[in-house]
Design an enzyme around this catalytic site. Structure first.
Site, short mmCIF file in Angstrom:
data_model
loop_
_atom_site.label_atom_id
_atom_site.label_comp_id
_atom_site.label_asym_id
_atom_site.label_seq_id
_atom_site.Cartn_x
_atom_site.Cartn_y
_atom_site.Cartn_z
N ASP A 55 0.87 -1.24 0.06
CA ASP A 55 0.04 0.04 0.07
C ASP A 55 0.97 1.00 0.05
O ASP A 55 1.81 1.30 0.55
CB ASP A 55 -0.61 -0.01 1.25
CG ASP A 55 -1.99 0.80 0.88
OD1 ASP A 55 -3.20 0.39 0.94
OD2 ASP A 55 -1.98 2.01 0.78
N GLU B 20 -14.49 -9.98 -6.73
CA GLU B 20 -14.58 -10.65 -5.25
C GLU B 20 -16.06 -10.18 -4.76
O GLU B 20 -16.68 -9.42 -5.42
CB GLU B 20 -13.79 -9.99 -4.43
CG GLU B 20 -13.87 -8.37 -3.99
CD GLU B 20 -14.92 -7.83 -3.19
OE1 GLU B 20 -14.97 -8.81 -2.27
OE2 GLU B 20 -15.53 -6.93 -3.44
N GLU C 129 -18.83 -6.91 3.43
CA GLU C 129 -18.11 -6.46 4.66
C GLU C 129 -18.59 -6.98 5.76
O GLU C 129 -20.00 -7.12 6.05
CB GLU C 129 -18.26 -4.78 4.48
CG GLU C 129 -17.21 -4.32 3.79
CD GLU C 129 -17.34 -2.62 3.65
OE1 GLU C 129 -17.66 -2.13 4.58
OE2 GLU C 129 -16.96 -2.31 2.69
N PHE D 299 -31.74 -11.52 1.38
CA PHE D 299 -31.70 -10.22 0.97
C PHE D 299 -33.19 -9.78 0.68
O PHE D 299 -33.55 -8.93 -0.17
CB PHE D 299 -30.97 -9.88 -0.37
CG PHE D 299 -29.56 -9.54 -0.04
CD1 PHE D 299 -28.77 -10.70 0.41
CD2 PHE D 299 -29.01 -8.22 -0.26
CE1 PHE D 299 -27.34 -10.40 0.79
CE2 PHE D 299 -27.76 -8.12 0.03
CZ PHE D 299 -26.94 -9.21 0.45
N THR E 220 -13.70 -3.64 -8.37
CA THR E 220 -14.49 -3.58 -9.22
C THR E 220 -14.61 -2.67 -10.31
O THR E 220 -14.41 -1.45 -9.98
CB THR E 220 -16.02 -3.31 -8.51
OG1 THR E 220 -16.07 -4.57 -7.44
CG2 THR E 220 -17.20 -3.46 -9.37
N CYS F 181 -20.50 -0.52 -2.07
CA CYS F 181 -20.82 -1.37 -3.32
C CYS F 181 -21.97 -1.05 -4.34
O CYS F 181 -21.86 -0.48 -5.17
CB CYS F 181 -20.25 -2.70 -3.03
SG CYS F 181 -18.78 -3.24 -2.47
N ARG G 78 -19.06 4.56 4.87
CA ARG G 78 -19.17 5.16 3.43
C ARG G 78 -20.67 5.03 2.78
O ARG G 78 -20.88 3.76 2.95
CB ARG G 78 -18.07 4.48 2.68
CG ARG G 78 -16.58 5.05 2.78
CD ARG G 78 -15.75 4.35 2.21
NE ARG G 78 -15.73 2.90 2.64
CZ ARG G 78 -14.85 1.97 1.72
NH1 ARG G 78 -14.22 2.46 0.62
NH2 ARG G 78 -14.84 0.76 2.03
C1 UDX Z 1 -22.33 -6.34 -1.22
C2 UDX Z 1 -22.39 -7.80 -1.68
O1 UDX Z 1 -23.32 -8.38 -0.91
C3 UDX Z 1 -21.12 -8.43 -1.83
O2 UDX Z 1 -21.14 -9.78 -2.40
C4 UDX Z 1 -20.07 -7.60 -2.46
O3 UDX Z 1 -19.05 -8.37 -2.71
C5 UDX Z 1 -19.98 -6.33 -2.05
O4 UDX Z 1 -21.40 -5.59 -2.08
P1 UDX Z 1 -21.69 -5.30 1.31
O5 UDX Z 1 -21.57 -4.08 0.78
O6 UDX Z 1 -20.44 -5.77 2.19
O7 UDX Z 1 -21.70 -6.39 0.10
O8 UDX Z 1 -22.85 -5.23 2.05
P2 UDX Z 1 -24.28 -6.35 1.90
O9 UDX Z 1 -24.47 -7.15 3.14
O10 UDX Z 1 -24.64 -6.90 0.68
O11 UDX Z 1 -25.46 -5.12 2.29
C6 UDX Z 1 -25.43 -3.90 1.69
C7 UDX Z 1 -26.72 -2.93 2.19
O12 UDX Z 1 -27.73 -3.58 1.76
C8 UDX Z 1 -26.53 -2.58 3.58
O13 UDX Z 1 -26.56 -1.37 3.56
C9 UDX Z 1 -27.65 -3.38 4.12
O14 UDX Z 1 -28.03 -3.02 5.34
C10 UDX Z 1 -28.57 -3.64 3.11
N1 UDX Z 1 -29.55 -4.55 3.00
C11 UDX Z 1 -28.73 -5.78 2.92
C12 UDX Z 1 -30.65 -4.59 3.32
O15 UDX Z 1 -31.38 -3.54 3.66
N2 UDX Z 1 -31.42 -5.71 3.20
C13 UDX Z 1 -31.00 -6.76 2.95
O16 UDX Z 1 -31.75 -7.88 2.96
C14 UDX Z 1 -29.68 -7.03 2.99
#
Ligand code: UDX
Length: 465
Positions: free
Chosen positions: A30, A152, A156, A255, A123, A266, A350
């Site tokens: 880094d 990936e 998180e 989800f 990404t 993301c 973020r």
């Molecule tokens: C996401 C993807 O899941 C992962 O595969 C990819 O590599 C990166 O982006 P992440 O951003 O870590 O992962 O979070 P994730 O658990 O997917 O949740 C994203 C957002 O959706 C959060 O704000 C979470 O609170 C919201 N969420 C998720 C909901 O509101 N309801 C759900 O059922 C699931």
């Protein structure tokens, strides 16, 4: 295998630790000297459940090392993984590829006649692999390497779990040699999880898969959020509806949790980038566009709802206050905020819906005071909200948020919020109003204690609690 990873953020660091656990020799690179200094002193620069233990183990075994020196880090590496950030550009909103291209330009002179695979894990828009390849070839035509896409799918907060339990590993390359190298990289993992599929596709398909997967998941969340609105009006319960549709294997149960909108580094970024890319190709991705816009509107309307409720309390007569609390003095509402991270299990703020809601309230209703708490994200939130010091009180526990508050709002789905002592809150709040945007609290108990309680998409009874 000797693996060099460029970028030690939420993708690079868990990936490096995971690969070290699979038996590889990993060096993380880094250009941020303070980050590398911390990592060298066993101080993690991000919070990830389970990361510290594995990190300590492999640092002490010498399987995981750190450097700011690109040449030193890349020396002898058979695989170079690029995991630098690709944040949305502040003006164009497109993925900012400057860090990635800079990394490619720095990698190029370090390559030689020994075969190396350069894998993009960040990404990136479709076609970025072509550009990385041409940068390397232009700077060092002698380089013996293949540039591949290796997206990936880690979440998180669950990055370590996800690393060791992948549904699939997508490899975007036409090169047999590169595919063999990646197969041997993940061989120890596949031995543990034979159900996990290695999916070999073209580089452009691989780049597209990442955007398509994230956009579809974001769309699923937006769909359930809109269904939650529908349930609130129609008297149905979103959890019963989600179970009923989720048991259909074509839909799936995950989800389908309603909330204030999706966030994080993301989903918002990737849906936006895909939407922009599609516009460039002249393709109308109307569903992705609607998801993106609908989610933005949802976050704003969730913030407006808090302001509206505060205003009603302010305008209306003082309620029978909690013990020790005087009558409503009308000097401005106090809103207790539970959760600032974009979701549970992480300190990352973020593009957090919670932070956007907080920001909206602070801008639109400067007379409201916020008492805020998050189990992990306080430090990150303080940095982002530093301009608003007068309107925010940072407290040390979820319970303390309730002191003198008129409204309690749950914004992040931390499991521990379910155990919040509502008795305590009832005693310490000025008005007893709960807006539970993550459905973490018990509606029944809240009602028993005299709270006015609103969840998201709930029927009249809280059967899911
Ligand atoms: C996401 C993807 O899941 C992962 O595969 C990819 O590599 C990166 O982006 P992440 O951003 O870590 O992962 O979070 P994730 O658990 O997917 O949740 C994203 C957002 O959706 C959060 O704000 C979470 O609170 C919201 N969420 C998720 C909901 O509101 N309801 C759900 O059922 C699931």
């Amino acid at each position: 295998m000797k693996v060099a990873i460029i970028g030690t953020g939420y993708v690079g660091l868990p990936t490096g630790v995971g690969l070290a656990e699979l038996g590889h020799q990993v060096i993380c690179i880094d250009n941020d000297e303070s980050k590398i200094a911390k990592l060298r002193h066993s101080q993690l620069t991000i919070y990830e459940h389970g990361l510290q233990e594995l990190f300590d183990k492999h640092v002490s075994l010498g399987h995981l090392t750190f450097t700011t020196n690109m040449k030193e880090g890349l020396s002898g590496a058979q695989l170079i993984i690029i995991a630098v950030g690709t944040p949305p550009h502040p003006i164009t909103n497109e993925a900012d590829l400057s860090y990635l291209y800079e990394a490619a330009a720095q990698i190029a002179p370090c390559l030689n006649s020994s075969y190396t695979v350069v894998a993009t894990k960040s990404t990136v828009p479709v076609g970025t692999g072509d550009e990385v390849e041409s940068i390397i070839n232009h700077i060092n035509p002698q380089a013996n390497c293949d540039v591949i896409s290796l997206p990936e799918f880690l979440r998180e907060g669950y990055a370590i779990y996800d690393f060791f339990h992948p549904d699939r590993i997508v490899v975007g390359s036409d090169s047999t040699q590169a595919k063999k190298l990646i197969a041997s990289l993940y061989e120890p993992l596949l031995a543990l999880h034979p159900h996990c599929q290695m999916l070999y596709v073209s580089r452009r398909s691989s780049e597209t898969i990442k955007y398509a997967a994230n956009s579809l998941l974001a769309t699923k969340i937006h769909f359930i959020n809109e269904m939650a609105d529908f349930c609130e009006q129609s008297g149905a319960d979103i959890y019963e509806v989600a179970s009923g549709i989720g048991l259909d294997q074509r839909i799936g149960k995950s989800f389908l949790n309603p909330g204030p909108g999706f966030g994080g580094s993301c989903f918002p970024k990737d849906t936006m980038a895909l939407d922009l890319m599609a516009q460039k190709y002249g393709v109308n991705l109307s569903l992705v566009h609607a998801t993106l816009e609908g989610n933005k509107q949802r976050i704003t309307s969730m913030a407006q709802r808090i302001i509206q409720v505060a205003k009603q309390l302010n305008d209306g007569p003082a309620e029978a206050g909690a013990a020790g609390a005087g009558a409503w003095d009308g000097t401005g509402a106090v809103v207790g905020i539970l959760g600032l991270a974009f979701k549970n299990g992480t300190d990352d703020c973020r593009f957090s819906p919670a932070m956007q809601i907080v920001d909206h309230i602070l801008k639109v209703a400067p007379n409201i005071t916020l008492r805020v708490f998050d189990p992990k994200a306080m430090d990150n939130a303080k940095k982002i909200l530093s301009g608003y010091s007068k309107q925010i009180v940072y407290v040390n526990s979820a319970q303390e948020v309730s002191h003198g508050a008129d409204i309690l709002v749950v914004l992040t789905e931390w499991g521990e919020f379910s155990n919040l002592d509502l008795n305590y809150c009832a005693l310490h709040m000025r008005h007893k109003v709960i807006l539970d945007y993550r459905n973490k609290l018990s509606m029944r108990l809240a009602h028993e204690l005299g709270f006015s309680y609103s969840g998201v998409g709930l029927g009249t009874d809280d059967l899911h609690h």
